[in-house]
Design a protein around this motif. Structure first.
Motif, PDB file in Angstrom:
ATOM      1  N   UNK A 194       0.827  -1.213   0.000  1.00 31.58           N
ATOM      2  CA  UNK A 194       0.000   0.000   0.000  1.00 31.58           C
ATOM      3  C   UNK A 194       0.861   1.262   0.000  1.00 31.58           C
ATOM      4  N   UNK A 195       2.025   1.183   0.593  1.00 32.31           N
ATOM      5  CA  UNK A 195       2.920   2.341   0.531  1.00 32.31           C
ATOM      6  C   UNK A 195       3.357   2.624  -0.909  1.00 32.31           C
ATOM      7  N   UNK A 196       3.652   1.565  -1.653  1.00 31.61           N
ATOM      8  CA  UNK A 196       4.035   1.737  -3.054  1.00 31.61           C
ATOM      9  C   UNK A 196       2.863   2.240  -3.886  1.00 31.61           C
ATOM     10  N   UNK A 197       1.665   1.728  -3.627  1.00 31.89           N
ATOM     11  CA  UNK A 197       0.490   2.219  -4.350  1.00 31.89           C
ATOM     12  C   UNK A 197       0.277   3.708  -4.076  1.00 31.89           C
ATOM     13  N   UNK A 198       0.484   4.108  -2.828  1.00 37.75           N
ATOM     14  CA  UNK A 198       0.313   5.520  -2.484  1.00 37.75           C
ATOM     15  C   UNK A 198       1.311   6.412  -3.191  1.00 37.75           C
ATOM     16  N   UNK A 199       2.573   5.976  -3.258  1.00 40.51           N
ATOM     17  CA  UNK A 199       3.592   6.772  -3.955  1.00 40.51           C
ATOM     18  C   UNK A 199       3.298   6.811  -5.457  1.00 40.51           C
ATOM     19  N   UNK A 200       2.879   5.668  -6.002  1.00 39.80           N
ATOM     20  CA  UNK A 200       2.521   5.620  -7.425  1.00 39.80           C
ATOM     21  C   UNK A 200       1.366   6.567  -7.728  1.00 39.80           C
ATOM     22  N   UNK A 201       0.408   6.655  -6.813  1.00 45.34           N
ATOM     23  CA  UNK A 201      -0.726   7.570  -6.990  1.00 45.34           C
ATOM     24  C   UNK A 201      -0.247   9.015  -7.082  1.00 45.34           C
ATOM     25  N   UNK A 202       0.678   9.394  -6.213  1.00 46.55           N
ATOM     26  CA  UNK A 202       1.214  10.759  -6.238  1.00 46.55           C
ATOM     27  C   UNK A 202       1.923  11.034  -7.557  1.00 46.55           C
ATOM     28  N   UNK A 203       2.719  10.069  -8.022  1.00 46.93           N
ATOM     29  CA  UNK A 203       3.412  10.225  -9.307  1.00 46.93           C
ATOM     30  C   UNK A 203       2.410  10.351 -10.452  1.00 46.93           C
ATOM     31  N   UNK A 204       1.363   9.530 -10.423  1.00 45.81           N
ATOM     32  CA  UNK A 204       0.381   9.565 -11.501  1.00 45.81           C
ATOM     33  C   UNK A 204      -0.420  10.861 -11.478  1.00 45.81           C
ATOM     34  N   UNK A 205      -0.718  11.338 -10.289  1.00 48.62           N
ATOM     35  CA  UNK A 205      -1.426  12.607 -10.173  1.00 48.62           C
ATOM     36  C   UNK A 205      -0.577  13.741 -10.739  1.00 48.62           C
TER      37      UNK A 205
END
Length: 567
Positions: free
Chosen positions: A259-270
């Protein structure tokens, strides 16, 4: 260039997974943590026993005592070796407010002492009434189920405070035979074989009683005790690598890393969506792939430990749905390159995994033997994952629906984006309906073999059918032109409440039916109802904005449509 940016994101994700490197090395307490215990129908390391025991009684794997945060091992050893007055420690979890109010306990207090709960006569009356209801074969009320769960916590705590609380002495010859506690070992072995182990255990106990903050001092003593236990029956005692694998799983926390990686990926995608550099997009994909990879690895480890698919209880289903959301979104994203799939999926996967990681008293992560109806690995491997993946698809549609409704509310002039989101959502809904239909049919076949009938209007079956119908109606409505883009966005959000009822409500609210192995306690209907209420309010506000009810007279709005569910 795309491959390079993807590799950068993937490598960054792998570095985050690997840090710190010490997690891959045995700890100073390795011998103590990997000591084998027979409990709950299987053999598990003492580290797992400590985490499960503390979590089941206290609702957390750590305990704050005199201002010091104790680990699960410290707390468990303190219970096991009884080095303080546990009768008066506010250690036992009781979070269900209606039951506390009924028996006269402070409704705002979350943890109570063993003595306080045992002396509460009103609580004892509720427990006795619950047992009478069970004897009559009737369904328990929510208060009664919570009381039974509390009784289980008190019983577990009482049983833990004893030298023989855990079975660490192996059976001499039978690999499936019953193990016993350390002082009961003389019933299985000659006294001269057990005497050195009893002396070793006495030294461990004395060392621990001299100071609970000095666990590393126990390491050599634990290693000697473990070596002696292994020598008693080398053929029966499990391989050290098996126990060490489970301890590694406990401390590696693959689902938390995911979930930490998903959260960081979300920030990058945003950032990629707003700033629009292609480099950030492919780095986000790389991070997301790393998240999916570490979660897949976590599933593989859990399957190796349990010897079955990891989809047999509410905890595993929540983790599996979180994984399904991420995996389905990644597949669609690689096909359509829209950015919105990962934007919608990442927060939902994060929420699922955080809930699974932080609520051990509600979502029990322990690995236990299966009830008889689930012991067919073939049907278990295809029916339950299929149903859970359908929930994941609908959850992804829920996320896309929120993104679309947010666009209707804040940027109604973005026609092309709204049209794209509707198309993306429609594809996901089709996949979800296909998976849920398949899962229901497979469940009927399994029910025929297990219960002698394909369909019995069990609450779980009924709500699965209701959920399917709630999605079939808008899909067919979209096909024949009854609803448009706005309608499909609203349907993807509102219809998920049927999935929530089939998934959570039947297990935690209704608590009746043949699917009793999935029932649980500790869930908060008030919290769920509040979240659902706020979500429906958001839908109503968006609909009012879409219809022009929130627009001042004379103000143009391109989003207004004569058809409330039109495009």
């Amino acid at each position: 260039m795309k491959l390079l940016k993807f590799a950068i994101g993937l490598c960054l994700g792998l570095l985050l997974i690997a840090a710190p490197l010490s997690q891959f090395q045995p700890s100073a307490l390795d011998a103590l943590e990997t000591m084998t215990v027979q409990q709950g129908g299987r053999k598990k390391p003492l580290d797992t026993v400590a985490q499960e025991t503390v979590a089941k009684i206290h609702g957390s794997t750590t305990y704050l005592h005199d201002g010091i945060r104790e680990s699960s091992m410290e707390t468990f050893l303190s219970l096991w070796l009884n080095n303080r007055n546990w009768n008066e420690e506010p250690f036992v979890l009781l979070s269900y407010r209606p039951l506390k109010e009924q028996v006269g306990l402070d409704p705002d207090q979350k943890h109570f002492s063993f003595e306080t709960l045992m002396r509460n006569q009103a609580l004892g009356a509720v427990v006795r009434e619950a047992h009478q209801v069970e004897i009559r074969g009737e369904d328990l009320t929510r208060d009664q189920r919570e009381a039974i769960t509390l009784e289980d916590r008190l019983t577990l705590m009482l049983e833990t405070v004893s030298d023989d609380a855990i079975a660490i002495v192996p059976h001499p010859t039978d690999i499936k035979g019953k193990w016993v506690g350390i002082t009961e070992g003389q019933s299985l072995y000659p006294a001269e074989s057990v005497a050195p182990l009893l002396a070793n255990f006495a030294t461990i106990k004395q060392t621990f009683l001299s100071g609970t903050r000095h666990l590393p001092l126990l390491a050599p003593l634990a290693a000697s005790l473990k070596s002696g236990l292994t020598a008693l029956s080398p053929e029966v005692y499990p391989a050290d690598s098996v126990m060490r694998r489970e301890v590694f799983f406990n401390h590696f926390h693959p689902f938390a890393k995911a979930w930490q990686l998903y959260g960081i990926a979300f920030i990058f995608m945003l950032a990629a969506l707003w700033i629009k550099p292609l480099e950030l997009y492919w780095s986000a994909i790389g991070l997301f792939v790393a998240g999916v990879a570490v979660q897949s690895y976590g599933f593989w480890l859990r399957m190796q430990i349990a010897g079955r698919p990891p989809v047999t209880n509410m905890y595993e289903s929540v983790v599996w749905v979180g994984f399904g959301i991420a995996a389905i979104a990644l597949i669609f994203e690689l096909i359509y390159r829209s950015k919105y799939y990962l934007l919608a999926a990442a927060p939902l996967s994060v929420v699922c995994l955080i809930l699974a990681d932080s609520l051990p008293a509600v979502l029990d992560p322990s690995i236990s033997p299966l009830v008889p109806v689930l012991r067919d690995n073939f049907w278990l491997s295809i029916h339950v994952p299929t149903i859970a993946l359908s929930y994941a698809s609908f959850a992804l549609a829920l996320g896309l629906g929120h993104v679309a409704l947010g666009s209707y509310l804040f940027t109604p002039q973005a026609k092309s984006r709204i049209q794209l989101l509707s198309q993306l959502n429609y594809r996901v809904l089709q996949v979800g309906v296909l998976l849920l239909t398949t899962g229901i049919i497979l469940g009927g076949i399994w029910a025929h073999f297990s219960w002698g009938r394909f369909w019995g209007w069990d609450p779980k079956e009924t709500w699965a059918l209701i959920a399917l119908l709630c999605y079939l109606v808008p899909l067919h409505g979209r096909l024949v032109g009854w609803i448009g883009n706005f309608g499909i966005s609203v349907a993807s959000v509102v219809a998920f409440n049927a999935v929530l009822m089939a998934w959570y409500g039947v297990n935690f609210v209704l608590g009746t039916g043949l699917h009793s192995y999935g029932f649980g306690t500790g869930g908060s209907e008030l919290v769920i109802a509040s979240v659902v209420g706020l979500d429906l309010l958001f839908v109503l506000i968006t609909a009012a904005r879409y219809q022009g009810w929130l627009i001042k007279s004379g103000e143009p709005d391109s989003a207004v449509s004569p058809n409330p569910f039109g495009s």
